[in-house]
Design a protein around this motif. Structure first.
Motif, mmCIF file in Angstrom:
data_model
loop_
_atom_site.group_PDB
_atom_site.id
_atom_site.type_symbol
_atom_site.label_atom_id
_atom_site.label_comp_id
_atom_site.label_asym_id
_atom_site.label_seq_id
_atom_site.Cartn_x
_atom_site.Cartn_y
_atom_site.Cartn_z
ATOM 1 N N TYR A 5 -15.665 4.709 9.428
ATOM 2 C CA TYR A 5 -15.397 5.396 7.740
ATOM 3 C C TYR A 5 -17.373 5.165 6.718
ATOM 4 O O TYR A 5 -16.669 5.818 5.475
ATOM 5 C CB TYR A 5 -14.127 5.120 7.324
ATOM 6 C CG TYR A 5 -13.295 4.760 7.930
ATOM 7 C CD1 TYR A 5 -12.966 6.810 7.807
ATOM 8 C CD2 TYR A 5 -12.773 4.143 9.094
ATOM 9 C CE1 TYR A 5 -11.945 6.823 8.754
ATOM 10 C CE2 TYR A 5 -11.195 5.134 9.875
ATOM 11 C CZ TYR A 5 -10.997 5.566 9.058
ATOM 12 O OH TYR A 5 -9.911 6.057 10.489
ATOM 13 N N HIS A 40 2.469 1.715 -3.189
ATOM 14 C CA HIS A 40 1.872 2.711 -4.218
ATOM 15 C C HIS A 40 1.152 3.727 -4.257
ATOM 16 O O HIS A 40 1.222 4.810 -5.188
ATOM 17 C CB HIS A 40 0.252 1.583 -4.182
ATOM 18 C CG HIS A 40 -0.962 2.248 -5.026
ATOM 19 N ND1 HIS A 40 -0.711 1.668 -6.710
ATOM 20 C CD2 HIS A 40 -1.930 2.369 -5.163
ATOM 21 C CE1 HIS A 40 -2.184 2.142 -6.713
ATOM 22 N NE2 HIS A 40 -2.703 2.690 -6.008
ATOM 23 N N LEU A 41 1.306 4.347 -2.823
ATOM 24 C CA LEU A 41 1.185 5.594 -2.914
ATOM 25 C C LEU A 41 2.171 7.168 -3.473
ATOM 26 O O LEU A 41 2.044 7.593 -3.355
ATOM 27 C CB LEU A 41 0.530 5.870 -1.070
ATOM 28 C CG LEU A 41 -0.730 5.424 -1.281
ATOM 29 C CD1 LEU A 41 -1.736 5.782 -0.014
ATOM 30 C CD2 LEU A 41 -1.608 5.975 -2.816
ATOM 31 N N PRO A 83 2.376 5.114 -9.092
ATOM 32 C CA PRO A 83 0.944 3.774 -8.865
ATOM 33 C C PRO A 83 1.485 2.668 -9.324
ATOM 34 O O PRO A 83 2.824 1.889 -9.991
ATOM 35 C CB PRO A 83 0.206 4.154 -9.300
ATOM 36 C CG PRO A 83 0.556 5.233 -11.107
ATOM 37 C CD PRO A 83 1.915 5.210 -10.484
ATOM 38 N N TRP A 106 -6.261 -0.553 2.396
ATOM 39 C CA TRP A 106 -6.891 -0.430 0.650
ATOM 40 C C TRP A 106 -8.048 0.086 0.976
ATOM 41 O O TRP A 106 -8.490 1.536 0.623
ATOM 42 C CB TRP A 106 -7.006 -1.449 -0.037
ATOM 43 C CG TRP A 106 -5.633 -1.598 0.020
ATOM 44 C CD1 TRP A 106 -5.131 -2.805 -0.417
ATOM 45 C CD2 TRP A 106 -4.595 -1.165 -1.376
ATOM 46 N NE1 TRP A 106 -3.975 -3.395 -0.678
ATOM 47 C CE2 TRP A 106 -3.420 -1.920 -1.721
ATOM 48 C CE3 TRP A 106 -5.070 -0.179 -2.519
ATOM 49 C CZ2 TRP A 106 -2.434 -1.661 -2.134
ATOM 50 C CZ3 TRP A 106 -3.658 0.504 -2.922
ATOM 51 C CH2 TRP A 106 -2.230 -0.518 -3.158
ATOM 52 N N ASP A 166 -8.171 3.945 3.906
ATOM 53 C CA ASP A 166 -7.498 4.757 3.587
ATOM 54 C C ASP A 166 -8.040 4.851 2.589
ATOM 55 O O ASP A 166 -8.352 4.894 1.321
ATOM 56 C CB ASP A 166 -6.196 4.398 3.256
ATOM 57 C CG ASP A 166 -5.976 5.885 2.540
ATOM 58 O OD1 ASP A 166 -5.779 7.300 2.528
ATOM 59 O OD2 ASP A 166 -4.050 5.525 2.691
ATOM 60 N N PRO A 167 -8.856 6.507 2.311
ATOM 61 C CA PRO A 167 -10.231 7.474 1.598
ATOM 62 C C PRO A 167 -9.028 7.452 0.288
ATOM 63 O O PRO A 167 -9.503 7.919 -0.010
ATOM 64 C CB PRO A 167 -10.262 9.104 2.827
ATOM 65 C CG PRO A 167 -9.672 8.575 3.193
ATOM 66 C CD PRO A 167 -8.459 7.667 3.611
ATOM 67 N N ARG A 168 -7.888 7.605 0.010
ATOM 68 C CA ARG A 168 -7.513 8.212 -0.695
ATOM 69 C C ARG A 168 -7.321 6.661 -1.802
ATOM 70 O O ARG A 168 -7.216 6.622 -3.047
ATOM 71 C CB ARG A 168 -5.569 7.792 -0.550
ATOM 72 C CG ARG A 168 -5.527 9.794 -0.144
ATOM 73 C CD ARG A 168 -4.192 9.246 0.963
ATOM 74 N NE ARG A 168 -3.752 8.740 1.591
ATOM 75 C CZ ARG A 168 -2.659 8.540 2.051
ATOM 76 N NH1 ARG A 168 -1.455 9.369 1.541
ATOM 77 N NH2 ARG A 168 -2.408 7.677 3.046
ATOM 78 N N THR A 169 -7.274 5.331 -1.167
ATOM 79 C CA THR A 169 -7.419 4.239 -2.129
ATOM 80 C C THR A 169 -8.421 3.439 -2.197
ATOM 81 O O THR A 169 -8.910 2.568 -2.315
ATOM 82 C CB THR A 169 -6.433 3.615 -1.443
ATOM 83 O OG1 THR A 169 -6.808 2.868 -0.010
ATOM 84 C CG2 THR A 169 -5.314 4.017 -2.108
ATOM 85 N N THR A 208 -10.707 3.127 -5.203
ATOM 86 C CA THR A 208 -10.117 2.146 -6.453
ATOM 87 C C THR A 208 -9.832 0.642 -5.909
ATOM 88 O O THR A 208 -10.131 0.248 -7.003
ATOM 89 C CB THR A 208 -8.885 2.533 -6.700
ATOM 90 O OG1 THR A 208 -8.208 3.119 -5.478
ATOM 91 C CG2 THR A 208 -8.926 4.565 -7.578
ATOM 92 N N HIS A 216 0.438 -0.993 -0.016
ATOM 93 C CA HIS A 216 0.232 0.426 -0.062
ATOM 94 C C HIS A 216 1.186 1.309 -0.107
ATOM 95 O O HIS A 216 0.887 1.898 -1.244
ATOM 96 C CB HIS A 216 -0.768 -0.388 0.975
ATOM 97 C CG HIS A 216 -1.165 0.944 1.372
ATOM 98 N ND1 HIS A 216 -1.797 2.403 2.116
ATOM 99 C CD2 HIS A 216 -2.840 1.708 1.108
ATOM 100 C CE1 HIS A 216 -2.685 2.661 2.135
ATOM 101 N NE2 HIS A 216 -3.265 2.552 1.360
#
Length: 432
Positions: A381, A266-267, A272, A303, A306-309, A312, A263
């Protein structure tokens, strides 16, 4: 193949024939007891291209007694005598049953498994039948009642008219086996990566570090020493790093140092990551018959939280396939959907609601949809929509006494989005 039987170095194990380059990947061929090692002659030349073939003779050291098949101990003794740590196993008929037992007794020694003409289970074999086989497995012309022994196996049917498949269709059999053995699983890449640092597996959750001072290691020790270093290895391309990291999850289980590094990579500056390698790897593990806890833990904790991933990742492992969620959907997809749904609590409601509604069309997923709504309510969340959640529950065919169904209906009917906004509401709903 050698035109004579070679005795094992100490003379105690089965004699064997060899073929192929001395330093090539080792493959052991197991025949049934009434055959000799020469039974593999129709396919030996093809299989020996680029591989070192070892074909033990079922008759024992002298090649005489053919009353019983080679045992698991016979095969493991041969591997020890020849100094073969890990091999591909190809078995025919009762030799295939022996190969199964070897893969069960010492999974860390079997890279890939090919089972040809696997016979119906016999009572004495059923008692010792495998539970979990971890080696990628190809079953060629296997009996139907053996399917449960290797539930994640790839299967192939080759017309053979009742004859041994490698004799009736040698070219087709050899081509299929060659193609299968050419595939290197992620777990094997991870083993090779560890072996480059002198770390090898010696048993279940048992490892050995040969670098001075040589010492035994647990799986946690291996993770602490090596698990977080994969994405620093400049000898691997990015796809290779992803595969090794996933392979370490296969070998060592769930641990933040394994999954978390994927993870973070990837960030981070390397990302990516290659999406086909990354998400195909997750989907395959989610579709397996046996639970892959490291995979589901990673989805939830890395994944989905985390609101960033979250968007997707959820789309990649299930959302993009929601149009396939229909009555009669295949078991692999249903297994994947069930696992994703039950771990998707942290995913925002707007990102997953349509997929939840699609999953509700599949009766086999009704309980998983309920669990998904329940966990969404209890997740900080998840942001559950009370009206949408209640509508989903109303469309599910669940026993009225399903645990937590009634209180979940109550809190949603009262308009509560999640437990943390009004923690007293759940307790009150339980008491009503």
């Amino acid at each position: 193949m050698a035109d004579h039987l070679t005795p094992t170095p100490d003379g105690s194990g089965p004699a064997y024939r060899t073929a192929g380059p001395d330093d090539a990947v080792p493959v052991v061929l197991l025949a049934e007891p009434q055959d000799t090692a020469d039974a593999w002659a129709p396919v030996r030349d093809a299989l020996a291209r680029g591989r070192r073939i070892h074909a033990p003779d079922p008759g024992g050291p002298t090649g005489g007694d053919r009353s019983s098949p080679l045992t698991c101990d016979d095969v493991l003794g041969l591997l020890d005598a020849l100094g073969l740590d890990r091999v591909d196993l190809v078995g025919h008929s009762t030799g295939a049953l022996t190969a199964l037992l070897v893969a069960r007794a010492a999974p860390h020694r079997v890279v890939r498994l090919v089972l040809a003409d696997l016979p119906p289970a016999l009572p004495r074999e059923s008692a010792a039948a495998p539970g979990r086989i971890t080696s990628p497995t190809l079953v060629v012309n296997g009996a139907a009642d053996q399917a449960g022994l290797v539930p994640d196996a790839r299967t192939l049917t080759v017309p053979a008219d009742g004859r041994p498949v490698h004799e009736a269709a040698p070219a087709q059999f050899a081509a299929a086996v060659e193609a299968f053995l050419d595939e290197v699983p992620d777990s094997e890449l991870a083993r090779r990566w560890l072996a480059a640092s002198a770390i090898t597996q010696t048993g279940e959750s048992q490892w050995w570090d040969a670098d001075p001072p040589a010492r035994p290691l647990t799986a946690d020790d291996v993770i602490d020493h090596m698990g977080w270093l994969v994405f620093d290895d400049e000898d691997l391309d990015l796809a290779g790093r992803v595969r090794v990291a996933l392979g370490l999850m296969d070998l060592l289980g769930s641990h933040p140092l394994l999954a978390g590094q994927i993870h973070m990579a990837h960030l981070g500056p390397q990302g990516p990551l290659p999406l086909d390698v990354l998400w195909d790897g997750y989907r395959r593990r989610l579709e397996a018959v046996h639970d892959h806890r490291a995979c589901t833990d990673s989805l939830w904790l890395d994944w989905f939280e985390d609101p960033r991933t979250a968007a997707t990742a959820f789309a990649a492992v299930l959302g993009d396939d929601r149009h396939l969620l229909l009555p009669g959907a295949g078991e692999p997809l249903v297994r994947r959907a069930r696992r994703v749904l039950e771990h998707s609590g942290p995913v925002g409601w707007d990102l997953k609601a349509e997929t939840y509604r699609a999953a509700a069309r599949v009766p086999a997923l009704h309980h998983a949809v309920f669990r998904a709504v329940l966990r969404s309510y209890h997740d900080l969340y998840g942001g559950l929509d009370p009206v949408g959640g209640l509508a989903l529950l109303d469309g599910l065919n669940l026993p009225p006494d399903t645990e937590h169904l009634a209180p979940l209906r109550r809190v949603l009917a009262d308009g509560h989005r999640h437990h943390y906004a009004s923690p007293q509401a759940w307790g009150a709903a339980l008491d009503r």
